[in-house]
Design an enzyme around this catalytic site. Structure first.
Site, PDB file in Angstrom:
ATOM      1  CD  GLU A  49      -3.155   0.489   2.193  1.00  0.00           C
ATOM      2  OE1 GLU A  49      -3.948  -0.468   2.183  1.00  0.00           O
ATOM      3  OE2 GLU A  49      -3.063   1.301   3.112  1.00  0.00           O
ATOM      4  CG  ASP A  60      -2.934   9.717   7.384  1.00  0.00           C
ATOM      5  OD1 ASP A  60      -2.926   8.504   7.664  1.00  0.00           O
ATOM      6  OD2 ASP A  60      -3.131  10.161   6.243  1.00  0.00           O
ATOM      7  CE1 TYR A 175      -7.468  -0.082   7.031  1.00  0.00           C
ATOM      8  CE2 TYR A 175      -6.142   0.279   5.076  1.00  0.00           C
ATOM      9  CZ  TYR A 175      -6.297   0.328   6.447  1.00  0.00           C
ATOM     10  OH  TYR A 175      -5.262   0.804   7.225  1.00  0.00           O
TER      11      TYR A 175
END
Lengths: 265, 399
Positions: A49, A60, A175
């Site tokens: 990834e 993030d 995911y």
């Protein structure tokens, strides 16, 4: 069959789970990106990834924020990253590569141009954090025309109706974000993830990967017990941050190998 | 009266708007949308909102004829919508009252906010104090430095101010950090966004709460001048004060609507915060809109003398109003804003916020080209006490 589907089918035969390391392209330097990808494969990674740096990475935590800032200081853009994938593909025809990032760099390039160039470079999947399925119908069409798998996130907060919608739009794998928080958080609840995954299986036929907050081999192994793939990002990025340019490839290879060993034990 | 009924159910104003967020927030935004759709037309909610605006904020805010300044400039008569007289000193409180009432009804005990100039942070800390809610305000560390009086005000009101060190250390980074907090504490926390940007329903909701400004003006202007103004001028960062005064006027085609962005050191210098004048569409902070970005789609650093305008995006409804031609968007430089700031102090005895000074500067530009019978209405969105350190420093004075 796509590289991602082939990869999961192959792992299933061997009764193994996929290990998916993440790092940001261009961090610590652009010239290290392809060697890092190869080293990860050597160490037992099944899918890479590759993070596309963005100036405003809202999902993030501090570790990946810093890696994005380093990559941007190296002036790494989406076009450069497609070049890196192309270079990686010269020596590796089998390991799937998933680009992970935010919508705006793709918006700036244009959907069609991006999809066409990503396919030509040898990209297999695209995970765009801030494109929920409802907002990217046209983009999905472009990806489909170029045999690129759209990878979507599911979260602890996703309700059943949305799980079904995501499952319809997703290809390759799904995911699952294992916690409420940003990447690299430390509040992972293993039992909650396990319960949740069994619920998700009722709606989703695709393999399910788990990520966010997985920091070592033991946690990776525990997650692999009930998922199809384990994504490790911040921990790897931290290793990159702490290594010197001379040692970074070897250190990351050692780290990924230790996680692989733990997962297979 | 309205010429359109936007946004559409998916939060779009033409091609702009939408819900571009990570999956974790999708359900929270859906819940917020449902709650707002319910209370938007709930008489009890509206009555409480109106009561608070009157008795706590001090509304209606007056419209004031800036006679001496108008005569000095020569030309159109300039009227000021005095949002600077609101409790906490700016229009921001209108929206935070509305969102806090919604947060209370949704059972949230903790609120978070981003802030640039600190006005929205102060307004959020204020309503949180009043309702006994925990409040955390994210503020770029650059802004913490240049708006220190507001930082202290927030702390006195019981809020925790978190300086944000990432990226350009300004408003956009504060917004990123607030989003990260929200993702982490999504069950307990209500995110009070301070402008008409962000994912749907925020642009619509903030516009609705702020549109009290324009609704008052609609009644005040004829009472005061016998008619509606020829043009309305408001500064645009994210664009909440502008949307608030523009929205009720959208249907009155004879009234020009002029948004004023921050041209910083000049549009040609690249050091500005004027996405509508010099940006391109893209996706940031949950919506598609005009952005300041490079060829790789990275958001570029903005510059403005005013922290509240120092933002690389703009509310999606402004993007739509620009494309549709209903509103015009111009830009004025730091220097021009500063001159208007001083002029309003000297001629009218009003210290305006540096943000609002951009709108004033444009009024000063066009008033002399207009006839004495013509009327300009400027939204004086906030008072300038918070800016005295910045202005003093530019004049070489240490306070």
């Amino acid at each position: 069959m796509s590289r991602i589907a082939t990869c999961f089918a192959h792992l299933k035969q061997q009764n193994k789970k996929a290990l998916i390391p993440f790092f940001t392209a261009g961090d610590p330097t652009p010239s290290k990106t392809v060697p890092l990808m190869h080293a990860m494969v050597t160490a037992g990674a099944d899918i890479i990834e590759l993070g596309v740096p963005f100036s405003d990475p809202m999902a993030d935590g501090p570790t990946i924020q810093r890696s994005s800032e380093r990559a941007l200081e190296n002036h790494v853009g989406l076009k450069d990253i497609l070049g890196m994938v192309q270079q990686f593909r010269q020596d590796n025809k089998t390991t799937p590569v998933v680009l992970m990032g935010y919508a705006n760099p793709i918006e700036a390039m244009g959907y069609e141009k991006f999809a066409q160039q990503a396919q030509a470079a040898g990209v297999d999947g695209v995970l765009t954090v801030d494109y929920p399925p409802e907002e990217c119908t046209d983009f999905l069409e472009c990806l489909a025309q170029h045999n690129l798998d759209p990878i979507f996130l599911l979260a602890p907060t996703t309700v059943d109706a949305r799980i079904a919608a995501v499952a319809r739009a997703a290809r390759g794998f799904v995911y699952y974000v294992s916690l409420k928080g940003v990447t690299g958080s430390a509040n992972l609840d293993l039992r909650a993830v396990q319960t949740r995954l069994s619920e998700l299986r009722r709606h989703i036929q695709l393999p399910i990967g788990v990520g966010f907050g997985i920091r070592d081999g033991a946690m990776a192994k525990a997650m692999a017990e009930f998922s199809d793939a384990v994504v490790i990002g911040s921990r790897i990025v931290q290793e990159i941050e702490n290594a010197s340019p001379e040692t970074v490839v070897a250190r990351v290879e050692t780290l990924v190998k230790s996680i692989r060993t733990a997962m297979d034990s | 009266m309205q010429v359109y009924d936007l946004p559409d159910p998916r939060g779009y104003f033409g091609p702009y708007g939408g819900v571009f967020v990570a999956e974790t927030l999708m359900q929270a935004l859906e819940e917020l949308k449902l709650a707002y759709e319910h209370y938007r037309f709930d008489p009890e909610f509206q009555a409480e909102f109106t009561y608070d605006l009157k008795h706590y904020v001090g509304r209606a805010s007056p419209v004031y004829y800036a006679k001496r300044w108008s005569e000095q400039l020569g030309g159109a008569r300039i009227y000021l919508k005095r949002e600077d007289l609101n409790h906490t000193g700016a229009h921001k409180i209108n929206n935070t009252i509305g969102q806090a009432l919604l947060a209370k009804r949704m059972g949230k005990k903790r609120v978070i906010a981003e802030t640039g100039a600190g006005q929205h942070g102060v307004a959020s800390a204020t309503v949180a104090a009043r309702m006994g809610m925990e409040c955390v305000v994210y503020m770029g560390s650059e802004d913490v430095k240049r708006q220190s009086p507001n930082v202290f005000r927030m702390k006195m009101l019981g809020a925790t101010v978190v300086p944000v060190e990432s990226g350009s250390k300004t408003l956009k980074d504060a917004l990123n950090e607030a989003m990260r907090d929200w993702v982490t504490n999504v069950d307990s926390t209500f995110y009070i966004i301070g402008t008409v940007a962000g994912p749907h329903p925020y642009p619509m909701m903030v516009r609705d709460f702020q549109s009290v400004i324009g609704h008052e003006a609609l009644a005040q202007m004829p009472a005061l001048t016998g008619r509606q103004p020829d043009a309305i001028i408001a500064c645009v960062g994210g664009g909440s004060n502008a949307m608030g005064i523009f929205y009720p006027y959208l249907g009155l085609q004879d009234v020009r609507l002029i948004g004023v962005e921050a041209a910083g050191l000049g549009l040609a210098s690249g050091k500005h915060a004027a996405p509508l004048n010099a940006g391109t569409p893209g996706v940031l902070h949950g919506n598609r809109t005009y952005l300041m970005q490079d060829e790789n789609g990275q958001i570029i650093e903005t510059h403005s003398i005013s922290a509240g305008l120092d933002y690389p995006g703009v509310g999606p409804e402004h993007a739509w109003l620009k494309d549709s031609g209903r509103a015009e968007y111009v830009a004025v430089t730091d220097q021009e804003a500063l001159e208007a700031f001083h002029d309003l102090c000297r001629f009218e005895g009003i210290i305006p916020a540096l943000e609002s000074s951009h709108a004033l500067a444009h009024a000063a530009k066009i008033a002399p080209t207009m006839h004495r019978d013509q009327i300009l209405l400027v939204n004086l969105s906030g008072r300038g006490d918070k800016d005295i350190n910045t202005v003093a420093a530019l004049s070489g004075i240490t306070l």
